[in-house]
Design an enzyme around this catalytic site. Structure first.
Site, PDB file in Angstrom:
ATOM      1  N   CYS A   2       0.858  -1.179   0.000  1.00  0.00           N
ATOM      2  CA  CYS A   2       0.000   0.000   0.000  1.00  0.00           C
ATOM      3  C   CYS A   2       0.895   1.231   0.000  1.00  0.00           C
ATOM      4  CB  CYS A   2      -0.845   0.049   1.269  1.00  0.00           C
ATOM      5  SG  CYS A   2      -1.959  -1.355   1.442  1.00  0.00           S
ATOM      6  N   GLY A  30      -1.438   1.120  -4.865  1.00  0.00           N
ATOM      7  CA  GLY A  30      -2.722   0.538  -4.499  1.00  0.00           C
ATOM      8  C   GLY A  30      -3.848   1.249  -5.218  1.00  0.00           C
ATOM      9  N   ASN A 102       1.577   0.348   5.829  1.00  0.00           N
ATOM     10  CA  ASN A 102       1.936  -0.416   4.649  1.00  0.00           C
ATOM     11  C   ASN A 102       2.670  -1.642   5.142  1.00  0.00           C
ATOM     12  OD1 ASN A 102       2.925  -1.401   2.194  1.00  0.00           O
ATOM     13  ND2 ASN A 102       4.709  -0.065   2.278  1.00  0.00           N
ATOM     14  N   GLY A 103       2.141  -2.810   4.821  1.00  0.00           N
ATOM     15  CA  GLY A 103       2.824  -4.024   5.262  1.00  0.00           C
ATOM     16  C   GLY A 103       1.834  -5.073   5.686  1.00  0.00           C
ATOM     17  N   TYR A 256       9.969  -4.011  -8.725  1.00  0.00           N
ATOM     18  CA  TYR A 256       8.640  -3.827  -9.294  1.00  0.00           C
ATOM     19  C   TYR A 256       7.821  -2.690  -8.688  1.00  0.00           C
ATOM     20  CZ  TYR A 256       3.712  -4.680 -10.242  1.00  0.00           C
ATOM     21  OH  TYR A 256       2.400  -4.516 -10.596  1.00  0.00           O
TER      22      TYR A 256
HETATM   23  P1  AMP Z   1       2.516 -13.348 -13.591  1.00  0.00           P
HETATM   24  O1  AMP Z   1       1.752 -12.982 -14.810  1.00  0.00           O
HETATM   25  O2  AMP Z   1       1.665 -13.988 -12.547  1.00  0.00           O
HETATM   26  O3  AMP Z   1       3.767 -14.107 -13.881  1.00  0.00           O
HETATM   27  O4  AMP Z   1       2.974 -11.996 -12.896  1.00  0.00           O
HETATM   28  C1  AMP Z   1       4.049 -11.291 -13.400  1.00  0.00           C
HETATM   29  C2  AMP Z   1       3.633  -9.907 -13.764  1.00  0.00           C
HETATM   30  O5  AMP Z   1       2.965  -9.276 -12.677  1.00  0.00           O
HETATM   31  C3  AMP Z   1       4.834  -9.074 -14.099  1.00  0.00           C
HETATM   32  O6  AMP Z   1       4.534  -8.388 -15.295  1.00  0.00           O
HETATM   33  C4  AMP Z   1       4.985  -8.103 -12.949  1.00  0.00           C
HETATM   34  O7  AMP Z   1       5.230  -6.802 -13.444  1.00  0.00           O
HETATM   35  C5  AMP Z   1       3.668  -8.142 -12.218  1.00  0.00           C
HETATM   36  N1  AMP Z   1       3.836  -8.348 -10.770  1.00  0.00           N
HETATM   37  C6  AMP Z   1       4.820  -8.964 -10.110  1.00  0.00           C
HETATM   38  N2  AMP Z   1       4.594  -8.993  -8.780  1.00  0.00           N
HETATM   39  C7  AMP Z   1       3.411  -8.396  -8.591  1.00  0.00           C
HETATM   40  C8  AMP Z   1       2.621  -8.105  -7.440  1.00  0.00           C
HETATM   41  N3  AMP Z   1       3.001  -8.468  -6.218  1.00  0.00           N
HETATM   42  N4  AMP Z   1       1.454  -7.461  -7.631  1.00  0.00           N
HETATM   43  C9  AMP Z   1       1.050  -7.118  -8.864  1.00  0.00           C
HETATM   44  N5  AMP Z   1       1.750  -7.348  -9.986  1.00  0.00           N
HETATM   45  C10 AMP Z   1       2.913  -7.981  -9.864  1.00  0.00           C
END
Ligand code: AMP
Length: 484
Positions: A2, A30, A102-103, A256
């Site tokens: 968050c 978020g 946040n956490g 990310y």
């Molecule tokens: P996936 O499609 O499940 O392999 O998720 C990978 C994609 O989701 C990548 O393009 C990342 O940019 C994004 N991503 C990675 N970790 C998260 C996260 N915790 N929450 C939302 N998006 C994420």
């Protein structure tokens, strides 16, 4: 994951404008809900589900008066994402305070059963902030006198750290001032800044430095792991070290979560991503394979794609165009819905794929949904060879600290060799950053000394208290919420 902001402006000021500006700057942390609580004579709140722009209207801004304010954008990792869970939370009694975090509280379910359950106290929400708030307020209520002193707040934070486990950075206000504290291992980011205007001095605390930038605050410094900041009625910032644990900021923030124009713990996220791209470029060269172009999966992989391409002497091209108006794909209720919306979100440019050997670069591969789709599209567009690259290592372990990847069965890399992952995702090869290169790249972008929490890559949890039953509680929570 968050985002939060807290502001203490000059006596006659209204903090609302800076809070709103700041929340817009961290909307990426978020998009599920947003809220603001201000104080002048009494707490005033406006909270709701949706984006910042959707939740707040002029009529709310006129009501949210006062120099003290706290704001939050939510990405739910605990609870069902209901409106009762929207932060900030506040209490008028026994201590007037508003709080946001946040956490993740890792012993949330246990506290509900024991500390609260045994006294027959039923929580009003599924949000883990509620337990932090009550433990804090309980302790602050026991202070000897008014006004609240830094020692009073220190005692309350100490009580929170003793009872409430996990990784959570907190900001809050009382009728008399503003407080902020960083979790004992400093896993979650939190930065303090100030600005001087003709009206007087303004103080701000936020999750990312971009919040300070957009409203003209200068950075004072990041809070240390386990440190408390209190600014009381005398308006003098006071810092107290409440816990003494090693500092282990989350490395996934650099990969990310954070905006590239943010600095976290004096490390530029942009520089870190550039360095991650360079290193992966070198690793690709070492494979001896040939490629024609590097294509990022927008948005987060863009920065690293440029340096990866530079390193390889290749063009970096926008092969996928992102429709930013399609909502979040990561938290869709099931894999089919996720795949459909990934396709709706990212549309290819045929000319960048046709007859080429392409490297598709993403920041991370979690379930593999995005990668699988990107590879499929690349092939439909006539690509020759499709190499998948991730500038972070294989994600293998659930994060109990609030990054949304809480169940083991989610990870495509779990139990598979790189060849098997490539096969599973339909790629000709998959290339990951190594843990050593990742750590060194981010370190190089900062002061060279930081040690990180990288539990999601290697499974060792810095707080040292993560049990199978905690992980299973969190996993059940995500499954109940329909996001796992
Ligand atoms: P996936 O499609 O499940 O392999 O998720 C990978 C994609 O989701 C990548 O393009 C990342 O940019 C994004 N991503 C990675 N970790 C998260 C996260 N915790 N929450 C939302 N998006 C994420």
């Amino acid at each position: 994951m968050c985002g939060f902001i807290s502001i203490f402006g000059p006596a006659e000021s209204d903090a609302i404008h800076d809070v709103l500006n700041g929340l817009l700057a961290i909307q990426h942390r978020g998009q599920d809900a947003a809220g603001i609580v201000t104080f002048r004579d009494k707490f005033q709140a406006k909270k709701g589900l949706g984006l910042v722009r959707e939740v707040f209207q002029d009529k709310h801004l006129n009501r949210l008066r006062g120099p003290l304010a706290v704001g939050h954008v939510r990405y739910p990792t605990v609870g069902l994402g209901e409106d009762t869970d929207v932060q900030p939370f506040w209490l008028d009694y026994p201590v007037g305070t508003a709080m946001a975090h946040n956490g993740n509280v890792t012993n949330f379910h246990e506290l509900k059963r024991t500390y609260f359950g045994q006294r027959n106290i039923h929580l009003g929400s599924n949000c883990d902030l509620e337990v932090v708030l009550y433990v804090f307020a309980d302790a602050l209520m026991r202070r000897a006198a008014d006004p609240i002193t830094v020692q009073d707040v220190q005692a309350a934070v100490h009580e929170v750290f003793t009872r409430v486990k996990g990784a959570y950075s907190v900001v809050g206000i009382t009728s008399q001032g503003m407080y902020a504290f960083r979790d004992p291992f400093g896993i979650k980011p939190i930065i303090f800044g100030k600005k001087v205007t003709p009206e007087g001095t303004w103080y701000a605390v936020a999750s990312e430095s971009v919040v300070l930038d957009v409203s003209g605050y200068e950075v004072v410094r990041n809070l240390k792991a386990g440190e408390l900041l209190w600014i009381g009625a005398d308006r003098v910032p006071q810092f107290v070290q409440v816990a003494n644990q090693p500092h282990r900021p989350c490395i996934f923030e650099y990969i990310y979560f954070a905006r590239p124009d943010t600095f976290l713990d004096e490390t530029s996220v942009y520089e870190a991503r550039m360095e991650l791209g360079r290193r992966l470029g070198r690793a690709f060269r070492a494979t001896g394979l040939g490629a024609d172009v590097v294509i990022p999966v927008p948005e987060s992989a863009r920065t690293a794609a440029q340096t990866m391409a530079e390193e390889l002497g290749l063009p970096c091209r926008e092969g996928f165009v992102k429709n930013r108006y399609v909502g979040r794909t990561f938290i869709m209720p099931n894999d089919k819905a996720r795949r459909d919306s990934i396709r709706a979100k990212l549309n290819p440019i045929r000319a960048e794929f046709e007859g080429k050997n392409v490297i598709i670069l993403d920041d991370s591969i979690v379930r593999g949904n995005t990668s699988r789709q990107m590879v499929k599209i690349a092939r439909q567009m006539g690509a020759n060879k499709v190499y998948l690259a991730s500038y972070s290592p294989p994600l293998l372990f659930p994060c109990p600290y609030g990054i949304d990847m809480s169940t083991k069965r989610e990870f495509v890399a779990r139990g598979r060799s790189h060849e098997q992952i490539a096969q599973e995702l339909g790629a000709d090869m998959v290339l990951y950053q190594t843990i050593e290169q990742m750590v060194d790249a981010v370190r190089t972008a900062g002061n060279g000394k930081l040690e990180f929490c990288k539990a999601c890559f290697e499974g060792s949890y810095p707080t040292g208290d993560i049990t199978e039953s905690m992980l299973s509680d969190i996993e059940q929570d995500r499954i109940a919420a329909g996001t796992a």
